[in-house]
Design a protein around this motif. Structure first.
Motif, PDB file in Angstrom:
ATOM      1  N   MET A   1       0.838  -1.211   0.000  1.00 44.95           N
ATOM      2  CA  MET A   1       0.000   0.000   0.000  1.00 44.95           C
ATOM      3  C   MET A   1       0.873   1.262   0.000  1.00 44.95           C
ATOM      4  O   MET A   1       1.765   1.409   0.819  1.00 44.95           O
ATOM      5  N   GLY A   2       0.563   2.180  -0.924  1.00 43.01           N
ATOM      6  CA  GLY A   2       1.324   3.424  -0.968  1.00 43.01           C
ATOM      7  C   GLY A   2       0.791   4.427   0.037  1.00 43.01           C
ATOM      8  O   GLY A   2      -0.132   4.140   0.803  1.00 43.01           O
ATOM      9  N   PHE A   3       1.365   5.610   0.022  1.00 41.52           N
ATOM     10  CA  PHE A   3       0.921   6.700   0.895  1.00 41.52           C
ATOM     11  C   PHE A   3      -0.428   7.216   0.370  1.00 41.52           C
ATOM     12  O   PHE A   3      -0.577   7.497  -0.813  1.00 41.52           O
ATOM     13  N   GLU A   4      -1.386   7.366   1.264  1.00 37.95           N
ATOM     14  CA  GLU A   4      -2.760   7.750   0.880  1.00 37.95           C
ATOM     15  C   GLU A   4      -2.902   9.277   0.847  1.00 37.95           C
ATOM     16  O   GLU A   4      -2.554   9.960   1.810  1.00 37.95           O
ATOM     17  N   LEU A   5      -3.409   9.809  -0.265  1.00 34.89           N
ATOM     18  CA  LEU A   5      -3.655  11.255  -0.350  1.00 34.89           C
ATOM     19  C   LEU A   5      -5.121  11.602  -0.064  1.00 34.89           C
ATOM     20  O   LEU A   5      -5.431  12.715   0.376  1.00 34.89           O
ATOM     21  N   GLY A   6      -6.019  10.636  -0.315  1.00 31.79           N
ATOM     22  CA  GLY A   6      -7.463  10.884  -0.163  1.00 31.79           C
ATOM     23  C   GLY A   6      -7.805  11.355   1.246  1.00 31.79           C
ATOM     24  O   GLY A   6      -7.294  10.821   2.229  1.00 31.79           O
ATOM     25  N   GLY A   7      -8.631  12.392   1.336  1.00 35.69           N
ATOM     26  CA  GLY A   7      -9.094  12.892   2.627  1.00 35.69           C
ATOM     27  C   GLY A   7      -8.099  13.784   3.353  1.00 35.69           C
ATOM     28  O   GLY A   7      -8.410  14.343   4.407  1.00 35.69           O
ATOM     29  N   LYS A   8      -6.887  13.951   2.794  1.00 34.39           N
ATOM     30  CA  LYS A   8      -5.851  14.741   3.504  1.00 34.39           C
ATOM     31  C   LYS A   8      -5.909  16.231   3.132  1.00 34.39           C
ATOM     32  O   LYS A   8      -6.356  16.590   2.046  1.00 34.39           O
TER      33      LYS A   8
ATOM     34  N   THR B   1       4.785  10.733  -4.715  1.00 40.42           N
ATOM     35  CA  THR B   1       4.307  11.030  -3.360  1.00 40.42           C
ATOM     36  C   THR B   1       3.627   9.797  -2.765  1.00 40.42           C
ATOM     37  O   THR B   1       3.790   9.484  -1.582  1.00 40.42           O
ATOM     38  N   LYS B   2       2.904   9.075  -3.602  1.00 43.12           N
ATOM     39  CA  LYS B   2       2.201   7.887  -3.110  1.00 43.12           C
ATOM     40  C   LYS B   2       3.131   6.687  -2.947  1.00 43.12           C
ATOM     41  O   LYS B   2       2.880   5.825  -2.111  1.00 43.12           O
ATOM     42  N   ASN B   3       4.191   6.625  -3.790  1.00 41.98           N
ATOM     43  CA  ASN B   3       4.928   5.360  -3.887  1.00 41.98           C
ATOM     44  C   ASN B   3       6.418   5.420  -3.556  1.00 41.98           C
ATOM     45  O   ASN B   3       7.116   4.418  -3.706  1.00 41.98           O
ATOM     46  N   TYR B   4       6.930   6.593  -3.145  1.00 38.98           N
ATOM     47  CA  TYR B   4       8.373   6.682  -2.908  1.00 38.98           C
ATOM     48  C   TYR B   4       8.644   7.358  -1.566  1.00 38.98           C
ATOM     49  O   TYR B   4       8.022   8.378  -1.243  1.00 38.98           O
ATOM     50  N   SER B   5       9.575   6.783  -0.831  1.00 39.91           N
ATOM     51  CA  SER B   5       9.939   7.358   0.471  1.00 39.91           C
ATOM     52  C   SER B   5      11.444   7.312   0.681  1.00 39.91           C
ATOM     53  O   SER B   5      11.901   7.153   1.803  1.00 39.91           O
ATOM     54  N   GLY B   6      12.224   7.464  -0.378  1.00 40.25           N
ATOM     55  CA  GLY B   6      13.677   7.330  -0.243  1.00 40.25           C
ATOM     56  C   GLY B   6      14.377   8.667  -0.024  1.00 40.25           C
ATOM     57  O   GLY B   6      13.800   9.740  -0.188  1.00 40.25           O
ATOM     58  N   GLU B   7      15.660   8.565   0.333  1.00 39.00           N
ATOM     59  CA  GLU B   7      16.465   9.749   0.620  1.00 39.00           C
ATOM     60  C   GLU B   7      16.903  10.453  -0.677  1.00 39.00           C
ATOM     61  O   GLU B   7      16.931  11.676  -0.748  1.00 39.00           O
TER      62      GLU B   7
ATOM     63  N   ASP C   1      18.688  10.571 -16.755  1.00 35.09           N
ATOM     64  CA  ASP C   1      18.518   9.114 -16.710  1.00 35.09           C
ATOM     65  C   ASP C   1      17.244   8.864 -15.897  1.00 35.09           C
ATOM     66  O   ASP C   1      17.182   9.210 -14.707  1.00 35.09           O
ATOM     67  N   ILE C   2      16.241   8.294 -16.564  1.00 34.28           N
ATOM     68  CA  ILE C   2      14.957   8.122 -15.857  1.00 34.28           C
ATOM     69  C   ILE C   2      14.715   6.671 -15.436  1.00 34.28           C
ATOM     70  O   ILE C   2      13.572   6.275 -15.182  1.00 34.28           O
ATOM     71  N   SER C   3      15.811   5.891 -15.355  1.00 29.32           N
ATOM     72  CA  SER C   3      15.581   4.481 -15.012  1.00 29.32           C
ATOM     73  C   SER C   3      15.029   4.311 -13.594  1.00 29.32           C
ATOM     74  O   SER C   3      14.235   3.409 -13.330  1.00 29.32           O
ATOM     75  N   LYS C   4      15.414   5.221 -12.681  1.00 33.39           N
ATOM     76  CA  LYS C   4      14.886   5.092 -11.312  1.00 33.39           C
ATOM     77  C   LYS C   4      13.370   5.348 -11.300  1.00 33.39           C
ATOM     78  O   LYS C   4      12.613   4.605 -10.670  1.00 33.39           O
ATOM     79  N   LEU C   5      12.952   6.390 -12.008  1.00 29.92           N
ATOM     80  CA  LEU C   5      11.518   6.706 -12.094  1.00 29.92           C
ATOM     81  C   LEU C   5      10.753   5.527 -12.699  1.00 29.92           C
ATOM     82  O   LEU C   5       9.683   5.146 -12.203  1.00 29.92           O
ATOM     83  N   LYS C   6      11.316   4.944 -13.764  1.00 39.79           N
ATOM     84  CA  LYS C   6      10.659   3.789 -14.397  1.00 39.79           C
ATOM     85  C   LYS C   6      10.563   2.627 -13.419  1.00 39.79           C
ATOM     86  O   LYS C   6       9.537   1.952 -13.340  1.00 39.79           O
TER      87      LYS C   6
END
Ligand code: GFB
Length: 310
Positions: free
Chosen positions: A1-8, A228-234, A280-285
């Motif tokens: 489950m990713g980070f939820e934006l609904g209701g925020k 925002t929903k799917n990434y939490s890295g440094e 290089d967009i391999s990380k995004l992909k």
């Protein structure tokens, strides 16, 4: 489950800018409570004002798209404004986000953060590995500081603050003032005016040889909502298309879209800037986003949307 934006409660800082307004359009699909504050109410460079607004309005998520931006000439002409305004805006908002318990923040960087001489396509790891391009180093330093602030608050305080690094953007809401704009809106306007005036030629700054990558701002908005929903890295994440075009090729494409068939004249008195900056967009992909539209389609739809106002 990713980070939820609904209701925020979601604050889009910089909602009148090109990136901020695209993020607003995209967030309308998320069933959240979008918050904005006008420049006339709060100067984002004022720490007390920013902190006070956050205490009252309690955002849970922040999209930090507020920035002083401009093209190659504006960057070289106003170095103090580009450095000071951007440092103050991001320091106040990122520190305020920590002080007010914001759950998630995404900061937007810029391609000029990377060294002038660097491997292409540019991986995220190229950050701080060499000297910057002088025409926009002030803006770059501020944007690098923003990325580092997100990392520092994550390390010291455990904040889930992330950074995306968009390539050159275009689309609705762009700046079409020829003295301060980026190349794509500038050439769109020049081609439009040249066609109307039945001119024989169109002036392109520099040699036409530099290569640039262009991303439609609605694709940026979709990508940053995804992150925002799917990434939490440094580490920050490059957001681009993976495709590049020369400035000459871009001018030809714009003339085609606008319907101007005069000559291109290259103005060697204007700077080229960085010769190449492809992300290089391999990380995004690998994070599940690879949705950028083609440049000619994106430029054509932008022209249809803005032609009346040029
Ligand atoms: O988009 P731009 O102003 O900035 O210029 P950068 C890109 C290239 O287009 C340069 C050429 O080689 C310009 O000389 N160019 C040709 C023109 N004709 C024109 C014209 O009519 N107007 C403009 N503006 N350029 C920006 C940074 O660098 O990139 C920002 O200044 C930011 O800080 C942004 O980082 C993403 O792509 O060189």
């Amino acid at each position: 489950m990713g980070f939820e934006l609904g209701g925020k409660n979601i604050w889009v800082a910089g909602h009148r800018g090109m990136a901020g307004s695209a993020i607003m359009r995209r967030l309308r699909q998320e069933h959240c409570n979008i918050q904005t504050v006008d420049r006339s109410e709060i100067d984002l460079r004022n720490q007390l004002a920013v902190d006070g607004w956050m205490k009252t309005n309690k955002p849970q998520v922040i999209f930090l798209a507020a920035a002083k931006v401009g093209g190659i000439l504006a960057n070289s002409s106003y170095p103090a404004d580009f450095l000071y305004d951007n440092l103050m805006i991001e320091t106040n908002i990122i520190h305020g986000a920590w002080a007010n318990g914001v759950e998630k923040l995404i900061f937007l960087g810029s391609t000029c953060i990377y060294p002038k001489e660097t491997p292409q396509p540019i991986p995220e790891s190229a950050l701080l590995t060499g000297p910057l391009e002088p025409t926009n180093e002030w803006y770059a330093i501020a944007k690098i500081a923003g990325i580092k602030l997100c990392q520092a608050y994550r390390k010291q305080h455990g904040c889930d603050f992330i950074a995306a690094q968009p390539t050159n953007l275009y689309g609705p809401g762009d700046n079409y003032n020829l003295a301060t704009s980026h190349v794509l809106p500038a050439l769109m306007r020049k081609a439009h005016e040249a066609k109307k005036a039945k001119s024989r030629d169109l002036s392109v700054w520099g040699s036409g040889k530099p290569l640039r990558e262009f991303l439609h701002v609605d694709d940026l908005a979709d990508a940053v909502v995804h992150l925002t929903k799917n990434y939490s890295g440094e580490e920050h994440v490059n957001v681009g298309t993976g495709h590049e075009i020369s400035i000459r090729g871009l001018a030809e494409l714009l003339c085609r879209v606008v319907g101007f068939d005069g000559e291109l004249v290259f103005d060697a008195t204007k700077p080229d800037g960085t010769l190449r900056k492809l992300c290089d967009i391999s990380k995004l992909k690998s994070l599940g986003w690879d949705n950028a539209r083609g440049l000619e389609d994106g430029v054509a739809s932008t022209y249809r949307a803005v032609a009346e106002t040029l």
